[in-house]
Motif scaffolding. Structure first.
Motif, short mmCIF file in Angstrom:
data_model
loop_
_atom_site.label_atom_id
_atom_site.label_comp_id
_atom_site.label_asym_id
_atom_site.label_seq_id
_atom_site.Cartn_x
_atom_site.Cartn_y
_atom_site.Cartn_z
N SER A 11 -23.69 -24.83 1.99
CA SER A 11 -22.93 -25.63 0.80
C SER A 11 -21.68 -25.22 0.43
O SER A 11 -20.93 -25.83 -0.31
N SER A 12 -21.67 -23.86 0.52
CA SER A 12 -20.41 -23.24 -0.25
C SER A 12 -19.76 -22.28 0.70
O SER A 12 -20.53 -21.43 0.96
N TRP A 13 -18.71 -22.29 0.76
CA TRP A 13 -17.82 -21.24 1.66
C TRP A 13 -17.79 -19.95 0.96
O TRP A 13 -18.21 -18.81 1.48
N LEU A 14 -17.80 -20.11 -0.33
CA LEU A 14 -17.73 -18.77 -1.17
C LEU A 14 -19.17 -17.95 -1.16
O LEU A 14 -19.09 -16.89 -0.88
N LEU A 15 -20.19 -18.68 -1.39
CA LEU A 15 -21.33 -18.20 -1.18
C LEU A 15 -21.79 -17.59 0.20
O LEU A 15 -22.43 -16.59 0.24
N ALA A 16 -21.49 -18.41 1.20
CA ALA A 16 -21.74 -17.96 2.51
C ALA A 16 -20.96 -16.54 2.92
O ALA A 16 -21.27 -15.64 3.32
N LEU A 17 -19.43 -16.59 2.24
CA LEU A 17 -18.86 -15.25 2.43
C LEU A 17 -19.48 -14.24 1.82
O LEU A 17 -19.68 -13.20 2.43
N ARG A 18 -19.89 -14.47 0.41
CA ARG A 18 -20.62 -13.20 -0.15
C ARG A 18 -21.79 -12.74 0.41
O ARG A 18 -22.22 -11.56 0.43
N ALA A 19 -22.67 -13.79 1.09
CA ALA A 19 -23.83 -13.27 1.65
C ALA A 19 -23.53 -12.70 2.91
O ALA A 19 -24.38 -12.49 3.66
N GLN A 26 -15.11 -18.67 11.23
CA GLN A 26 -15.12 -19.10 10.06
C GLN A 26 -14.51 -17.87 9.08
O GLN A 26 -13.62 -18.58 8.12
N ILE A 27 -14.68 -16.82 9.22
CA ILE A 27 -13.74 -15.77 8.38
C ILE A 27 -12.30 -15.83 8.86
O ILE A 27 -11.43 -15.87 8.01
N GLY A 28 -11.92 -16.25 10.23
CA GLY A 28 -10.61 -16.54 10.81
C GLY A 28 -10.06 -17.78 10.26
O GLY A 28 -8.78 -17.62 9.79
N THR A 29 -10.91 -18.72 9.91
CA THR A 29 -10.33 -19.86 8.87
C THR A 29 -9.95 -19.34 7.67
O THR A 29 -8.72 -19.88 7.24
N ALA A 44 -10.49 -16.02 -2.43
CA ALA A 44 -9.87 -17.28 -2.87
C ALA A 44 -9.59 -18.43 -2.02
O ALA A 44 -9.94 -19.70 -2.20
N ALA A 45 -9.51 -18.13 -0.56
CA ALA A 45 -9.47 -19.01 0.48
C ALA A 45 -10.83 -19.78 0.43
O ALA A 45 -10.91 -21.00 0.62
N ALA A 46 -11.99 -19.17 0.34
CA ALA A 46 -13.45 -19.83 0.17
C ALA A 46 -13.46 -20.79 -1.06
O ALA A 46 -13.87 -22.11 -0.60
N ARG A 47 -12.83 -20.33 -2.21
CA ARG A 47 -12.93 -21.22 -3.35
C ARG A 47 -12.18 -22.46 -2.83
O ARG A 47 -12.35 -23.59 -3.32
N PHE A 48 -10.97 -22.36 -2.43
CA PHE A 48 -10.18 -23.28 -1.97
C PHE A 48 -10.71 -24.50 -0.91
O PHE A 48 -10.70 -25.72 -1.22
N LEU A 49 -11.42 -23.68 -0.08
CA LEU A 49 -12.10 -25.00 0.88
C LEU A 49 -13.20 -25.33 0.08
O LEU A 49 -13.63 -26.69 0.53
#
Length: 65
Positions: A11-19, A26-29, A44-49
């Protein structure tokens, strides 16, 4: 261009990145957004998405899907 259209299973790029739950693609994105100057960092990219997803389909986000 980054593959923003890929279907994410979180549900969240940012939470998934941090986890540490993102795939290499996806990291490449996220990295592509940094490389393109649209974000200063992967976070910042995760927050943007996350923001973009909420603007593109606010009804879905409103209901928590």
């Amino acid at each position: 261009m980054a593959r923003i259209d890929e279907k994410q299973e979180f549900s969240s790029w940012l939470l998934a990145l941090r986890a540490g739950a993102l795939t290499e693609m996806q990291i490449g994105t996220l990295q592509q957004l940094v490389d393109d100057g649209k974000a200063d960092s992967l976070e910042a990219a995760a927050r943007f998405l996350d923001w973009q997803d909420s603007v593109i389909d606010p009804t879905e986000h409103f209901y928590g899907h």
